[in-house]
Design an enzyme around this catalytic site. Structure first.
Site, mmCIF file in Angstrom:
data_model
loop_
_atom_site.group_PDB
_atom_site.id
_atom_site.type_symbol
_atom_site.label_atom_id
_atom_site.label_comp_id
_atom_site.label_asym_id
_atom_site.label_seq_id
_atom_site.Cartn_x
_atom_site.Cartn_y
_atom_site.Cartn_z
ATOM 1 C CG ASP A 2 5.269 -6.647 0.191
ATOM 2 O OD1 ASP A 2 5.273 -7.472 -0.718
ATOM 3 O OD2 ASP A 2 6.095 -5.750 0.341
ATOM 4 C CG ASN A 50 5.902 -5.842 -8.887
ATOM 5 O OD1 ASN A 50 5.238 -4.947 -8.365
ATOM 6 N ND2 ASN A 50 6.630 -6.671 -8.165
#
Ligand code: FPP
Length: 230
Positions: A2, A50
């Site tokens: 991330d 995603n």
């Protein structure tokens, strides 16, 4: 992995430039893990959630992945690294699937380290898939409820044959599991850092592992019991 987006923003760049920088960290961390003797490294590269990102970003991530695989196969062969993938890879674009298949095949005999890419991966889907297979087999009379042991259940997951992770590293100050290896991380140690993924390199990895080495893993036992066993 991330923090690519925030890294880009901090550098007045677009999100895709952040992912590109993130791919450099992937190269650096794979190399560092191989050097220090880590046997299994799993990277959460693309979650089943995603796909909901802007189309342009999804396309860019797929292109980065394809390029990464094309350029790294030589490095994997030279460094005796085997590649595996977990997740529903059938849904990936054909170009990515082809190079993924090819790299997995070419590196299948490598033994020094296993690099596992989690692609279109989601733990809930994985666990549901395992339950469905078990129910199908039970309906066909192949297994009974009492046959479903922990080991047998683990064998229905996409991580079959891969040991459970010892350490989870989550970057960029996020404190969530985000549907990652929920079954497999029952006894995993967690390490959270504010460092954004593109800034996470060998030095930060060593810091995370050094912290891990100071921990006592008790697996439900008392500290005394663990020390006696050691
Ligand atoms: C999450 O950060 C990151 C991703 C969804 C993609 C990770 C991809 C790479 C590191 C590069 C390609 C992968 C390989 C294996 C070559 P984020 O974009 O959510 O960051 P943010 O929270 O700061 O917006």
């Amino acid at each position: 992995m991330d923090g690519n987006g925030r890294w880009a923003q901090n550098h007045s760049l677009g999100r895709i430039a952040g992912h590109r920088k993130g791919a450099e960290s992937v190269r650096n961390i794979v190399e560092a893990c191989r050097k220090i003797g880590i046997s299994y490294l799993t990277l959460y590269a693309f979650s089943s959630e995603n796909w909901s990102r802007p189309e342009r970003e999804v396309r860019a991530l797929m292109t980065l992945l394809e390029r990464y695989l094309r350029s790294e196969v030589k490095v994997m062969l030279k460094n005796n690294i085997r590649l595996l993938a977990i997740g529903d890879t059938e849904a990936l674009p054909e170009k990515v699937r082809a190079v993924l298949r090819d790299t997995i095949e070419k590196t299948a005999g490598n033994t020094a380290m296993t690099l596992i890419l989690a692609l279109n991966y989601g733990s809930h889907d994985e666990i549901l898939g395992a339950v469905r297979k078990l129910i199908d087999e039970a309906c066909q009379g192949k297994i009974r409820a009492s046959d479903v042991t922990l080991e047998r259940f683990a064998g229905y997951l996409s991580t079959r044959g891969i040991p459970d992770p010892d350490l989870l590293i989550r970057t960029s100050g996020e404190y969530r599991l985000s549907n990652f290896l929920l079954w497999q991380m029952a006894y995993t140690e967690f390490y959270f850092t504010d460092t954004l993924w593109p800034d996470f390199r060998e030095e930060q990895l060593i810091e995370a592992i050094s912290g891990y080495q100071k921990r006592e893993r008790r697996f439900g036992l008392t500290s005394d019991q663990v020390q006696k066993r050691a």
